[in-house]
Design a protein around this motif. Structure first.
Motif, PDB file in Angstrom:
ATOM      1  N   TRP A  34      14.813  12.037  13.887  1.00  0.00           N
ATOM      2  CA  TRP A  34      13.868  11.009  14.307  1.00  0.00           C
ATOM      3  C   TRP A  34      13.505  10.165  13.087  1.00  0.00           C
ATOM      4  CZ3 TRP A  34      12.383   9.559  19.091  1.00  0.00           C
ATOM      5  CH2 TRP A  34      12.695  10.431  20.145  1.00  0.00           C
ATOM      6  N   TYR A  35      13.590   8.841  13.261  1.00  0.00           N
ATOM      7  CA  TYR A  35      13.301   7.895  12.191  1.00  0.00           C
ATOM      8  C   TYR A  35      12.189   6.936  12.633  1.00  0.00           C
ATOM      9  CZ  TYR A  35      17.712   8.939   9.712  1.00  0.00           C
ATOM     10  OH  TYR A  35      18.733   9.533   9.014  1.00  0.00           O
ATOM     11  N   LYS A  36      11.481   6.381  11.640  1.00  0.00           N
ATOM     12  CA  LYS A  36      10.535   5.283  11.885  1.00  0.00           C
ATOM     13  C   LYS A  36      10.975   4.096  11.039  1.00  0.00           C
ATOM     14  CE  LYS A  36       5.588   4.102  11.538  1.00  0.00           C
ATOM     15  NZ  LYS A  36       5.469   3.210  10.388  1.00  0.00           N
ATOM     16  N   GLN A  37      10.951   2.920  11.650  1.00  0.00           N
ATOM     17  CA  GLN A  37      11.354   1.722  10.930  1.00  0.00           C
ATOM     18  C   GLN A  37      10.247   0.670  10.991  1.00  0.00           C
ATOM     19  OE1 GLN A  37      14.928  -0.283  12.379  1.00  0.00           O
ATOM     20  NE2 GLN A  37      15.408  -0.996  10.316  1.00  0.00           N
ATOM     21  N   ASP A  38       9.847   0.198   9.822  1.00  0.00           N
ATOM     22  CA  ASP A  38       8.888  -0.898   9.723  1.00  0.00           C
ATOM     23  C   ASP A  38       9.651  -2.212   9.578  1.00  0.00           C
ATOM     24  OD1 ASP A  38       6.723   1.152   7.708  1.00  0.00           O
ATOM     25  OD2 ASP A  38       6.664   0.788   9.874  1.00  0.00           O
ATOM     26  N   PRO A  39       9.034  -3.334   9.928  1.00  0.00           N
ATOM     27  CA  PRO A  39       9.726  -4.629   9.828  1.00  0.00           C
ATOM     28  C   PRO A  39      10.262  -4.892   8.430  1.00  0.00           C
ATOM     29  CG  PRO A  39       7.681  -4.868  11.048  1.00  0.00           C
ATOM     30  CD  PRO A  39       7.681  -3.469  10.498  1.00  0.00           C
ATOM     31  N   GLY A  40      11.531  -5.273   8.341  1.00  0.00           N
ATOM     32  CA  GLY A  40      12.121  -5.615   7.060  1.00  0.00           C
ATOM     33  C   GLY A  40      12.496  -4.429   6.197  1.00  0.00           C
ATOM     34  N   GLU A  41      12.387  -3.232   6.753  1.00  0.00           N
ATOM     35  CA  GLU A  41      12.710  -2.023   6.000  1.00  0.00           C
ATOM     36  C   GLU A  41      13.823  -1.254   6.689  1.00  0.00           C
ATOM     37  OE1 GLU A  41       9.689  -2.843   3.283  1.00  0.00           O
ATOM     38  OE2 GLU A  41      11.016  -1.084   3.181  1.00  0.00           O
ATOM     39  N   GLY A  42      14.431  -0.336   5.938  1.00  0.00           N
ATOM     40  CA  GLY A  42      15.374   0.569   6.567  1.00  0.00           C
ATOM     41  C   GLY A  42      14.636   1.700   7.260  1.00  0.00           C
ATOM     42  N   PRO A  43      15.295   2.402   8.181  1.00  0.00           N
ATOM     43  CA  PRO A  43      14.657   3.543   8.848  1.00  0.00           C
ATOM     44  C   PRO A  43      14.300   4.643   7.848  1.00  0.00           C
ATOM     45  CG  PRO A  43      16.662   2.873  10.012  1.00  0.00           C
ATOM     46  CD  PRO A  43      16.652   2.154   8.706  1.00  0.00           C
ATOM     47  N   VAL A  44      13.157   5.277   8.066  1.00  0.00           N
ATOM     48  CA  VAL A  44      12.690   6.370   7.219  1.00  0.00           C
ATOM     49  C   VAL A  44      12.715   7.655   8.034  1.00  0.00           C
ATOM     50  CG1 VAL A  44      10.742   7.301   5.934  1.00  0.00           C
ATOM     51  CG2 VAL A  44      11.276   4.870   5.786  1.00  0.00           C
ATOM     52  N   LEU A  45      13.341   8.686   7.489  1.00  0.00           N
ATOM     53  CA  LEU A  45      13.475   9.944   8.213  1.00  0.00           C
ATOM     54  C   LEU A  45      12.119  10.616   8.382  1.00  0.00           C
ATOM     55  CD1 LEU A  45      15.483  12.018   9.402  1.00  0.00           C
ATOM     56  CD2 LEU A  45      15.450  13.134   7.163  1.00  0.00           C
ATOM     57  N   LEU A  46      11.828  11.045   9.624  1.00  0.00           N
ATOM     58  CA  LEU A  46      10.582  11.751   9.930  1.00  0.00           C
ATOM     59  C   LEU A  46      10.825  13.250  10.074  1.00  0.00           C
ATOM     60  CD1 LEU A  46       9.166   9.334  12.653  1.00  0.00           C
ATOM     61  CD2 LEU A  46       8.528   9.416  10.239  1.00  0.00           C
ATOM     62  N   ILE A  47      11.748  13.602  10.946  1.00  0.00           N
ATOM     63  CA  ILE A  47      12.005  15.005  11.269  1.00  0.00           C
ATOM     64  C   ILE A  47      13.492  15.184  11.556  1.00  0.00           C
ATOM     65  CG2 ILE A  47      11.621  16.836  12.969  1.00  0.00           C
ATOM     66  CD1 ILE A  47       8.793  15.921  13.298  1.00  0.00           C
ATOM     67  N   ALA A  48      14.045  16.321  11.118  1.00  0.00           N
ATOM     68  CA  ALA A  48      15.431  16.689  11.406  1.00  0.00           C
ATOM     69  C   ALA A  48      15.444  17.997  12.183  1.00  0.00           C
ATOM     70  CB  ALA A  48      16.222  16.836  10.106  1.00  0.00           C
ATOM     71  N   LEU A  49      16.291  18.085  13.198  1.00  0.00           N
ATOM     72  CA  LEU A  49      16.387  19.260  14.065  1.00  0.00           C
ATOM     73  C   LEU A  49      17.837  19.715  14.119  1.00  0.00           C
ATOM     74  CD1 LEU A  49      14.289  17.662  16.909  1.00  0.00           C
ATOM     75  CD2 LEU A  49      13.472  19.533  15.471  1.00  0.00           C
ATOM     76  N   TYR A  50      18.062  21.041  13.941  1.00  0.00           N
ATOM     77  CA  TYR A  50      19.427  21.536  13.834  1.00  0.00           C
ATOM     78  C   TYR A  50      19.802  22.602  14.858  1.00  0.00           C
ATOM     79  CZ  TYR A  50      19.254  19.155   9.331  1.00  0.00           C
ATOM     80  OH  TYR A  50      19.125  18.215   8.349  1.00  0.00           O
ATOM     81  N   LYS A  51      18.807  23.112  15.594  1.00  0.00           N
ATOM     82  CA  LYS A  51      19.099  24.191  16.544  1.00  0.00           C
ATOM     83  C   LYS A  51      18.464  23.910  17.888  1.00  0.00           C
ATOM     84  CE  LYS A  51      18.178  28.342  15.305  1.00  0.00           C
ATOM     85  NZ  LYS A  51      17.543  29.511  14.687  1.00  0.00           N
ATOM     86  N   ALA A  52      19.205  24.204  18.968  1.00  0.00           N
ATOM     87  CA  ALA A  52      18.667  24.036  20.315  1.00  0.00           C
ATOM     88  C   ALA A  52      17.384  24.839  20.459  1.00  0.00           C
ATOM     89  CB  ALA A  52      19.692  24.483  21.348  1.00  0.00           C
ATOM     90  N   GLY A  53      16.354  24.197  21.023  1.00  0.00           N
ATOM     91  CA  GLY A  53      15.071  24.849  21.207  1.00  0.00           C
ATOM     92  C   GLY A  53      14.148  24.744  20.002  1.00  0.00           C
ATOM     93  N   GLU A  54      14.666  24.291  18.871  1.00  0.00           N
ATOM     94  CA  GLU A  54      13.872  24.201  17.657  1.00  0.00           C
ATOM     95  C   GLU A  54      12.700  23.246  17.834  1.00  0.00           C
ATOM     96  OE1 GLU A  54      16.210  22.953  14.348  1.00  0.00           O
ATOM     97  OE2 GLU A  54      14.539  22.865  12.950  1.00  0.00           O
ATOM     98  N   LEU A  55      11.535  23.673  17.368  1.00  0.00           N
ATOM     99  CA  LEU A  55      10.322  22.860  17.385  1.00  0.00           C
ATOM    100  C   LEU A  55       9.865  22.722  15.948  1.00  0.00           C
ATOM    101  CD1 LEU A  55       8.204  21.598  19.436  1.00  0.00           C
ATOM    102  CD2 LEU A  55       6.881  23.689  19.063  1.00  0.00           C
ATOM    103  N   THR A  56       9.777  21.501  15.469  1.00  0.00           N
ATOM    104  CA  THR A  56       9.454  21.258  14.058  1.00  0.00           C
ATOM    105  C   THR A  56       8.316  20.262  13.938  1.00  0.00           C
ATOM    106  OG1 THR A  56      11.723  21.712  13.356  1.00  0.00           O
ATOM    107  CG2 THR A  56      10.373  20.429  11.863  1.00  0.00           C
ATOM    108  N   SER A  57       7.398  20.534  13.014  1.00  0.00           N
ATOM    109  CA  SER A  57       6.261  19.643  12.794  1.00  0.00           C
ATOM    110  C   SER A  57       6.299  19.061  11.394  1.00  0.00           C
ATOM    111  CB  SER A  57       4.949  20.392  13.002  1.00  0.00           C
ATOM    112  OG  SER A  57       4.800  20.765  14.350  1.00  0.00           O
TER     113      SER A  57
END
Lengths: 112, 113
Positions: A34-57
Protein backbone atom coordinates in the motif's frame (compact mmCIF):
# COMPACT_ATOMS: atom_id res chain seq x y z
CA UNK A 1 -2.18 -6.33 -18.08
CA UNK A 2 -3.58 -7.28 -14.73
CA UNK A 3 -6.59 -5.40 -13.40
CA UNK A 4 -6.60 -4.31 -9.80
CA UNK A 5 -9.92 -2.81 -8.79
CA UNK A 6 -9.58 -0.31 -6.01
CA UNK A 7 -12.55 1.13 -4.16
CA UNK A 8 -13.85 3.55 -3.38
CA UNK A 9 -12.50 5.82 -6.10
CA UNK A 10 -12.74 8.83 -3.78
CA UNK A 11 -13.70 9.58 -0.21
CA UNK A 12 -14.61 12.77 1.63
CA UNK A 13 -14.55 12.36 5.40
CA UNK A 14 -14.51 14.45 8.55
CA UNK A 15 -11.34 14.69 10.59
CA UNK A 16 -11.32 12.00 13.26
CA UNK A 17 -13.31 9.47 11.27
CA UNK A 18 -11.99 6.04 10.35
CA UNK A 19 -11.36 5.16 6.70
CA UNK A 20 -11.49 1.83 4.91
CA UNK A 21 -10.49 1.08 1.33
CA UNK A 22 -9.87 -2.15 -0.51
CA UNK A 23 -8.30 -3.67 -3.56
CA UNK A 24 -9.33 -6.79 -5.46
CA UNK A 25 -7.63 -8.73 -8.21
CA UNK A 26 -8.62 -11.38 -10.70
CA UNK A 27 -5.28 -13.07 -10.04
CA UNK A 28 -3.49 -14.45 -7.01
CA UNK A 29 -0.68 -12.31 -5.65
CA UNK A 30 2.06 -13.24 -3.20
CA UNK A 31 2.81 -9.69 -2.10
CA UNK A 32 0.57 -6.69 -1.51
CA UNK A 33 1.84 -3.18 -0.94
CA UNK A 34 0.00 0.00 0.00
CA UNK A 35 1.36 3.39 -1.07
CA UNK A 36 0.33 7.03 -0.51
CA UNK A 37 1.04 9.64 -3.14
CA UNK A 38 0.96 13.40 -2.64
CA UNK A 39 0.66 15.81 -5.60
CA UNK A 40 3.94 16.14 -7.48
CA UNK A 41 5.60 13.36 -5.50
CA UNK A 42 6.35 9.72 -6.04
CA UNK A 43 4.37 7.08 -4.11
CA UNK A 44 5.56 6.48 -0.55
CA UNK A 45 5.38 2.96 0.86
CA UNK A 46 3.01 2.60 3.84
CA UNK A 47 2.69 -1.12 4.49
CA UNK A 48 3.98 -4.35 2.90
CA UNK A 49 2.18 -7.70 3.22
CA UNK A 50 3.76 -11.06 2.36
CA UNK A 51 1.48 -13.79 3.71
CA UNK A 52 -2.19 -14.62 3.19
CA UNK A 53 -4.17 -13.57 6.25
CA UNK A 54 -1.38 -11.29 7.47
CA UNK A 55 -2.55 -8.23 9.40
CA UNK A 56 0.02 -5.46 9.73
CA UNK A 57 -0.13 -2.07 11.42
CA UNK A 58 1.89 1.09 10.95
CA UNK A 59 0.72 3.70 13.44
CA UNK A 60 -2.89 4.53 12.63
CA UNK A 61 -2.76 2.40 9.49
CA UNK A 62 -3.72 -1.27 9.36
CA UNK A 63 -3.66 -3.47 6.28
CA UNK A 64 -4.58 -7.09 5.68
CA UNK A 65 -3.62 -9.61 3.03
CA UNK A 66 -6.80 -11.47 2.08
CA UNK A 67 -7.06 -15.21 2.63
CA UNK A 68 -7.86 -15.82 -1.03
CA UNK A 69 -4.71 -13.88 -2.01
CA UNK A 70 -6.89 -11.86 -4.38
CA UNK A 71 -7.65 -8.92 -2.14
CA UNK A 72 -6.30 -6.56 0.47
CA UNK A 73 -7.70 -3.73 2.53
CA UNK A 74 -6.29 -0.65 4.23
CA UNK A 75 -7.81 1.03 7.27
CA UNK A 76 -6.88 4.44 8.63
CA UNK A 77 -8.10 5.24 12.13
CA UNK A 78 -8.82 8.72 13.51
CA UNK A 79 -8.01 10.52 10.26
CA UNK A 80 -6.11 13.80 10.31
CA UNK A 81 -5.71 16.47 7.61
CA UNK A 82 -2.28 15.21 6.53
CA UNK A 83 -3.86 11.88 5.52
CA UNK A 84 -5.10 13.67 2.40
CA UNK A 85 -3.71 12.12 -0.76
CA UNK A 86 -4.13 9.26 -3.18
CA UNK A 87 -3.72 5.73 -1.87
CA UNK A 88 -2.60 2.95 -4.20
CA UNK A 89 -2.52 -0.78 -3.72
CA UNK A 90 0.04 -2.84 -5.64
CA UNK A 91 0.32 -6.59 -6.07
CA UNK A 92 3.13 -8.91 -7.18
CA UNK A 93 2.72 -12.42 -8.59
CA UNK A 94 4.17 -15.47 -6.91
CA UNK A 95 6.08 -16.76 -9.91
CA UNK A 96 7.80 -13.65 -11.20
CA UNK A 97 9.21 -11.66 -8.33
CA UNK A 98 9.50 -8.57 -10.41
CA UNK A 99 6.89 -6.10 -11.53
CA UNK A 100 4.09 -4.82 -9.35
CA UNK A 101 0.63 -4.09 -10.71
CA UNK A 102 -1.02 -0.98 -9.33
CA UNK A 103 -4.64 -0.14 -8.63
CA UNK A 104 -6.24 3.04 -9.92
CA UNK A 105 -6.09 4.72 -6.54
CA UNK A 106 -8.42 6.04 -3.84
CA UNK A 107 -8.43 9.79 -3.41
CA UNK A 108 -8.91 10.78 0.22
CA UNK A 109 -10.05 14.21 1.35
CA UNK A 110 -10.18 14.97 5.07
CA UNK A 111 -12.35 17.89 6.10
CA UNK A 112 -11.08 19.63 9.25
CA UNK B 1 20.41 8.31 3.59
CA UNK B 2 19.55 9.42 0.09
CA UNK B 3 16.43 8.09 -1.53
CA UNK B 4 15.77 7.53 -5.21
CA UNK B 5 16.44 10.65 -7.23
CA UNK B 6 15.30 11.50 -10.74
CA UNK B 7 16.36 14.22 -13.14
CA UNK B 8 15.08 16.38 -14.60
CA UNK B 9 11.99 16.96 -12.48
CA UNK B 10 10.23 18.46 -15.49
CA UNK B 11 10.93 18.12 -19.19
CA UNK B 12 9.08 19.91 -21.96
CA UNK B 13 9.89 18.86 -25.50
CA UNK B 14 8.47 19.06 -28.98
CA UNK B 15 6.89 16.22 -30.87
CA UNK B 16 9.53 14.19 -32.68
CA UNK B 17 12.40 15.04 -30.34
CA UNK B 18 14.56 12.63 -28.35
CA UNK B 19 14.59 12.72 -24.54
CA UNK B 20 16.57 11.03 -21.78
CA UNK B 21 15.34 10.64 -18.24
CA UNK B 22 17.76 9.69 -15.46
CA UNK B 23 17.26 7.67 -12.28
CA UNK B 24 19.68 7.31 -9.36
CA UNK B 25 18.53 4.40 -7.19
CA UNK B 26 19.17 3.88 -3.50
CA UNK B 27 22.76 2.75 -3.02
CA UNK B 28 23.04 -1.03 -2.88
CA UNK B 29 19.66 -1.71 -4.45
CA UNK B 30 20.07 -4.28 -7.20
CA UNK B 31 16.58 -4.00 -8.71
CA UNK B 32 15.43 -0.91 -10.58
CA UNK B 33 12.04 -0.28 -12.16
CA UNK B 34 10.58 2.31 -14.52
CA UNK B 35 6.88 3.13 -14.45
CA UNK B 36 4.71 5.61 -16.32
CA UNK B 37 1.83 7.36 -14.60
CA UNK B 38 -0.89 9.18 -16.47
CA UNK B 39 -3.21 11.64 -14.78
CA UNK B 40 -5.70 9.89 -12.52
CA UNK B 41 -4.11 6.49 -12.96
CA UNK B 42 -1.82 4.24 -10.98
CA UNK B 43 1.77 3.66 -12.09
CA UNK B 44 2.07 1.39 -15.13
CA UNK B 45 5.10 -0.91 -15.37
CA UNK B 46 7.57 -0.29 -18.19
CA UNK B 47 10.81 -2.19 -17.50
CA UNK B 48 12.71 -3.87 -14.68
CA UNK B 49 16.48 -4.27 -14.27
CA UNK B 50 18.23 -6.78 -12.08
CA UNK B 51 21.79 -5.50 -11.98
CA UNK B 52 22.84 -4.35 -15.44
CA UNK B 53 20.42 -6.46 -17.44
CA UNK B 54 16.80 -5.81 -18.32
CA UNK B 55 15.04 -8.77 -16.71
CA UNK B 56 11.59 -7.79 -17.96
CA UNK B 57 10.88 -5.13 -20.60
CA UNK B 58 7.38 -6.32 -21.39
CA UNK B 59 5.85 -3.00 -20.37
CA UNK B 60 7.68 -0.85 -22.92
CA UNK B 61 4.93 0.37 -25.26
CA UNK B 62 6.95 0.24 -28.50
CA UNK B 63 10.48 0.37 -29.89
CA UNK B 64 10.74 4.13 -29.40
CA UNK B 65 11.31 3.39 -25.71
CA UNK B 66 14.61 2.02 -24.47
CA UNK B 67 16.36 1.91 -21.10
CA UNK B 68 19.89 1.13 -19.97
CA UNK B 69 21.68 0.53 -16.69
CA UNK B 70 25.30 -0.01 -17.80
CA UNK B 71 26.95 -0.22 -14.38
CA UNK B 72 24.10 -1.62 -12.37
CA UNK B 73 23.33 1.64 -10.62
CA UNK B 74 22.12 4.72 -12.54
CA UNK B 75 19.55 4.07 -15.25
CA UNK B 76 18.49 6.14 -18.22
CA UNK B 77 15.12 5.87 -19.96
CA UNK B 78 15.35 7.00 -23.57
CA UNK B 79 12.42 7.96 -25.74
CA UNK B 80 12.91 8.55 -29.46
CA UNK B 81 10.61 10.52 -31.78
CA UNK B 82 8.42 11.61 -28.88
CA UNK B 83 4.66 11.80 -29.40
CA UNK B 84 2.06 13.82 -27.51
CA UNK B 85 0.73 10.58 -26.03
CA UNK B 86 4.07 10.06 -24.28
CA UNK B 87 3.25 12.93 -21.93
CA UNK B 88 3.09 11.54 -18.39
CA UNK B 89 5.04 11.31 -15.15
CA UNK B 90 7.84 8.78 -15.43
CA UNK B 91 8.60 7.16 -12.09
CA UNK B 92 11.65 5.19 -11.10
CA UNK B 93 11.75 2.79 -8.15
CA UNK B 94 14.44 0.62 -6.64
CA UNK B 95 14.45 -2.31 -4.24
CA UNK B 96 17.10 -4.29 -2.43
CA UNK B 97 16.18 -7.36 -4.44
CA UNK B 98 13.32 -8.12 -6.80
CA UNK B 99 11.37 -9.68 -3.95
CA UNK B 100 11.47 -6.64 -1.67
CA UNK B 101 9.26 -3.60 -1.53
CA UNK B 102 10.01 -0.80 -3.98
CA UNK B 103 10.90 2.77 -3.09
CA UNK B 104 9.96 5.45 -5.57
CA UNK B 105 11.63 8.62 -6.74
CA UNK B 106 9.71 11.89 -7.21
CA UNK B 107 9.27 11.31 -10.93
CA UNK B 108 9.97 13.27 -14.10
CA UNK B 109 7.00 15.04 -15.62
CA UNK B 110 7.35 14.83 -19.40
CA UNK B 111 5.27 17.12 -21.58
CA UNK B 112 5.37 16.67 -25.35
CA UNK B 113 3.99 19.66 -27.23
Amino acid sequence: GQQLNQSPQSMFIQEGEDVSMNCTSSSIFNTWLWYKQDPGEGPVLLIALYKAGELTSNGRLTAQFGITRKDSFLNISASIPSDVGIYFCAGQFSNTGNQFYFGTGTSLTVIP
Amino acid sequence: GAGVSQTPSNKVTEKGKYVELRCDPISGHTALYWYRQSLGQGPEFLIYFQGTGAADDSGLPNDRFFAVRPEGSVSTLKIQRTERGDSAVYLCASSLTSLNEQFFGPGTRLTVL
